[in-house]
Scaffold this motif. Structure first.
Motif, PDB file in Angstrom:
ATOM      1  N   ALA A 145      47.879  35.953  37.468  1.00  0.00           N
ATOM      2  CA  ALA A 145      49.081  36.733  37.151  1.00  0.00           C
ATOM      3  C   ALA A 145      48.724  38.040  36.451  1.00  0.00           C
ATOM      4  O   ALA A 145      49.379  39.066  36.664  1.00  0.00           O
ATOM      5  CB  ALA A 145      50.021  35.906  36.271  1.00  0.00           C
ATOM      6  N   ILE A 146      47.696  38.014  35.617  1.00  0.00           N
ATOM      7  CA  ILE A 146      47.272  39.227  34.908  1.00  0.00           C
ATOM      8  C   ILE A 146      46.707  40.252  35.883  1.00  0.00           C
ATOM      9  O   ILE A 146      47.017  41.441  35.812  1.00  0.00           O
ATOM     10  CB  ILE A 146      46.230  38.891  33.825  1.00  0.00           C
ATOM     11  CG1 ILE A 146      46.874  38.082  32.701  1.00  0.00           C
ATOM     12  CG2 ILE A 146      45.590  40.166  33.259  1.00  0.00           C
ATOM     13  CD1 ILE A 146      45.879  37.499  31.720  1.00  0.00           C
ATOM     14  N   GLY A 147      45.888  39.793  36.797  1.00  0.00           N
ATOM     15  CA  GLY A 147      45.285  40.700  37.764  1.00  0.00           C
ATOM     16  C   GLY A 147      44.485  41.793  37.076  1.00  0.00           C
ATOM     17  O   GLY A 147      43.712  41.524  36.157  1.00  0.00           O
ATOM     18  N   GLU A 148      44.689  43.032  37.494  1.00  0.00           N
ATOM     19  CA  GLU A 148      43.922  44.156  36.970  1.00  0.00           C
ATOM     20  C   GLU A 148      44.632  44.881  35.820  1.00  0.00           C
ATOM     21  O   GLU A 148      44.165  45.933  35.375  1.00  0.00           O
ATOM     22  CB  GLU A 148      43.641  45.159  38.090  1.00  0.00           C
ATOM     23  CG  GLU A 148      42.831  44.585  39.245  1.00  0.00           C
ATOM     24  CD  GLU A 148      41.481  44.060  38.786  1.00  0.00           C
ATOM     25  OE1 GLU A 148      40.824  44.749  37.983  1.00  0.00           O
ATOM     26  OE2 GLU A 148      41.092  42.960  39.219  1.00  0.00           O
ATOM     27  N   ARG A 149      45.740  44.334  35.352  1.00  0.00           N
ATOM     28  CA  ARG A 149      46.485  45.011  34.298  1.00  0.00           C
ATOM     29  C   ARG A 149      45.669  45.118  33.012  1.00  0.00           C
ATOM     30  O   ARG A 149      44.848  44.244  32.701  1.00  0.00           O
ATOM     31  CB  ARG A 149      47.807  44.293  34.003  1.00  0.00           C
ATOM     32  CG  ARG A 149      48.843  44.425  35.108  1.00  0.00           C
ATOM     33  CD  ARG A 149      50.234  44.093  34.555  1.00  0.00           C
ATOM     34  NE  ARG A 149      50.304  42.751  34.004  1.00  0.00           N
ATOM     35  CZ  ARG A 149      50.597  41.658  34.707  1.00  0.00           C
ATOM     36  NH1 ARG A 149      50.836  41.756  36.012  1.00  0.00           N
ATOM     37  NH2 ARG A 149      50.659  40.471  34.136  1.00  0.00           N
ATOM     38  N   THR A 150      45.938  46.166  32.259  1.00  0.00           N
ATOM     39  CA  THR A 150      45.252  46.363  30.981  1.00  0.00           C
ATOM     40  C   THR A 150      45.691  45.330  29.962  1.00  0.00           C
ATOM     41  O   THR A 150      44.886  44.815  29.184  1.00  0.00           O
ATOM     42  CB  THR A 150      45.542  47.779  30.443  1.00  0.00           C
ATOM     43  OG1 THR A 150      45.128  48.736  31.408  1.00  0.00           O
ATOM     44  CG2 THR A 150      44.792  48.025  29.137  1.00  0.00           C
ATOM     45  N   TRP A 151      46.990  45.041  29.956  1.00  0.00           N
ATOM     46  CA  TRP A 151      47.554  44.043  29.057  1.00  0.00           C
ATOM     47  C   TRP A 151      48.341  43.029  29.875  1.00  0.00           C
ATOM     48  O   TRP A 151      48.640  43.262  31.060  1.00  0.00           O
ATOM     49  CB  TRP A 151      48.439  44.692  27.997  1.00  0.00           C
ATOM     50  CG  TRP A 151      47.707  45.627  27.078  1.00  0.00           C
ATOM     51  CD1 TRP A 151      47.805  46.986  27.051  1.00  0.00           C
ATOM     52  CD2 TRP A 151      46.754  45.268  26.076  1.00  0.00           C
ATOM     53  NE1 TRP A 151      46.970  47.499  26.086  1.00  0.00           N
ATOM     54  CE2 TRP A 151      46.310  46.473  25.462  1.00  0.00           C
ATOM     55  CE3 TRP A 151      46.225  44.065  25.612  1.00  0.00           C
ATOM     56  CZ2 TRP A 151      45.382  46.502  24.437  1.00  0.00           C
ATOM     57  CZ3 TRP A 151      45.294  44.078  24.588  1.00  0.00           C
ATOM     58  CH2 TRP A 151      44.877  45.277  24.012  1.00  0.00           C
ATOM     59  N   PHE A 152      48.703  41.937  29.251  1.00  0.00           N
ATOM     60  CA  PHE A 152      49.347  40.844  29.978  1.00  0.00           C
ATOM     61  C   PHE A 152      50.674  41.293  30.584  1.00  0.00           C
ATOM     62  O   PHE A 152      50.973  41.003  31.739  1.00  0.00           O
ATOM     63  CB  PHE A 152      49.579  39.673  29.010  1.00  0.00           C
ATOM     64  CG  PHE A 152      49.772  38.338  29.677  1.00  0.00           C
ATOM     65  CD1 PHE A 152      50.240  38.231  30.976  1.00  0.00           C
ATOM     66  CD2 PHE A 152      49.479  37.171  28.986  1.00  0.00           C
ATOM     67  CE1 PHE A 152      50.414  36.987  31.581  1.00  0.00           C
ATOM     68  CE2 PHE A 152      49.648  35.927  29.573  1.00  0.00           C
ATOM     69  CZ  PHE A 152      50.126  35.841  30.865  1.00  0.00           C
ATOM     70  N   VAL A 153      51.504  41.996  29.812  1.00  0.00           N
ATOM     71  CA  VAL A 153      52.831  42.395  30.269  1.00  0.00           C
ATOM     72  C   VAL A 153      52.947  43.913  30.190  1.00  0.00           C
ATOM     73  O   VAL A 153      52.768  44.502  29.115  1.00  0.00           O
ATOM     74  CB  VAL A 153      53.932  41.752  29.417  1.00  0.00           C
ATOM     75  CG1 VAL A 153      55.303  42.265  29.851  1.00  0.00           C
ATOM     76  CG2 VAL A 153      53.885  40.220  29.532  1.00  0.00           C
ATOM     77  N   GLY A 154      53.223  44.543  31.292  1.00  0.00           N
ATOM     78  CA  GLY A 154      53.403  45.982  31.279  1.00  0.00           C
ATOM     79  C   GLY A 154      52.124  46.722  30.943  1.00  0.00           C
ATOM     80  O   GLY A 154      51.016  46.243  31.169  1.00  0.00           O
ATOM     81  N   ASP A 155      52.301  47.893  30.358  1.00  0.00           N
ATOM     82  CA  ASP A 155      51.160  48.754  30.054  1.00  0.00           C
ATOM     83  C   ASP A 155      50.807  48.775  28.576  1.00  0.00           C
ATOM     84  O   ASP A 155      49.943  49.546  28.159  1.00  0.00           O
ATOM     85  CB  ASP A 155      51.476  50.197  30.495  1.00  0.00           C
ATOM     86  CG  ASP A 155      51.721  50.287  31.993  1.00  0.00           C
ATOM     87  OD1 ASP A 155      51.034  49.565  32.741  1.00  0.00           O
ATOM     88  OD2 ASP A 155      52.612  51.055  32.393  1.00  0.00           O
TER      89      ASP A 155
END
Length: 206
Positions: A145-155
């Protein structure tokens, strides 16, 4: 002045990090929560379950780590620990706060508090084996669910990232749990959270 009933290594660590992040004055009430140990009568007066954390705010007392963190983040919006009610990230933020408490923490309880989920010592190995399997399943789901995001939810960094890091510290390969490194996206975020001064203080890192 907030008061927080807490114990080292417990789910109270997350709300304590939130208190550090928002910069509000608070005092700690160190509490014994070991299995079979008597509970502080004051703790039981506020939470008959005998669990921490419990947050006191004047005449108000509340328990449940996620509820406390959500309450504090919303009361102190300047700390930027939660998306606002009208922001697109608000729904996922609440979803993952609840998921971490209701799903991932329960998977850990099958290891550390196995007697809550079965009757008799004979069932203990099976319950703890399922805990290890479930932890791998749930951490894998989170990692995807996290994928390549910098943080868990949003930016932006949020209370969800604090909760994720706290739960990462509960992994015990000695008990048969998976390694955090098996989940590189979650491990990446947990490592970033561990660099924060609030987290270093509460979790006694470095």
């Amino acid at each position: 002045m907030y008061q927080l009933f807490w114990a080292e290594g417990s789910a109270a660590c997350g709300p304590r990090v939130v208190l550090e992040e928002i910069g509000a004055p608070y005092t700690l009430v160190a509490t014994e929560i070991g299995a079979g140990k008597p509970r502080d009568p004051e703790l039981l007066a506020h939470n008959p379950n005998g669990w921490v954390p419990v947050l006191l705010d004047g005449d108000m007392a509340m328990h449940e780590a996620s509820a406390i963190s959500i309450f504090l983040a919303d009361r102190h919006p300047g700390a930027g620990l939660a998306p606002g009610p009208d922001e697109a990230a608000r729904g996922p933020y609440l979803q993952w706060k609840v998921y971490l408490s209701n799903t991932l923490q329960i998977a850990y309880q099958l290891t550390y508090h196995w007697a809550r989920y079965c009757s008799g010592e004979d069932a203990r190995p099976s319950v703890q084996q399922r805990s290890c399997e479930r932890l791998r399943e749930v951490w894998g789901f989170i990692d995807d669910a996290i994928g390549e995001r910098t943080w868990f939810v949003g930016d932006h960094f949020s209370a969800v990232d604090i909760h994720l890091h706290m739960l990462s510290t509960w992994l015990s390969p000695e008990m048969g749990h998976p390694e955090l490194s098996d989940f590189p996206n979650a491990a990446r975020i947990a490592a970033r959270v561990a660099e924060r001064s609030s987290v270093r203080l509460v979790h006694q890192l470095g």
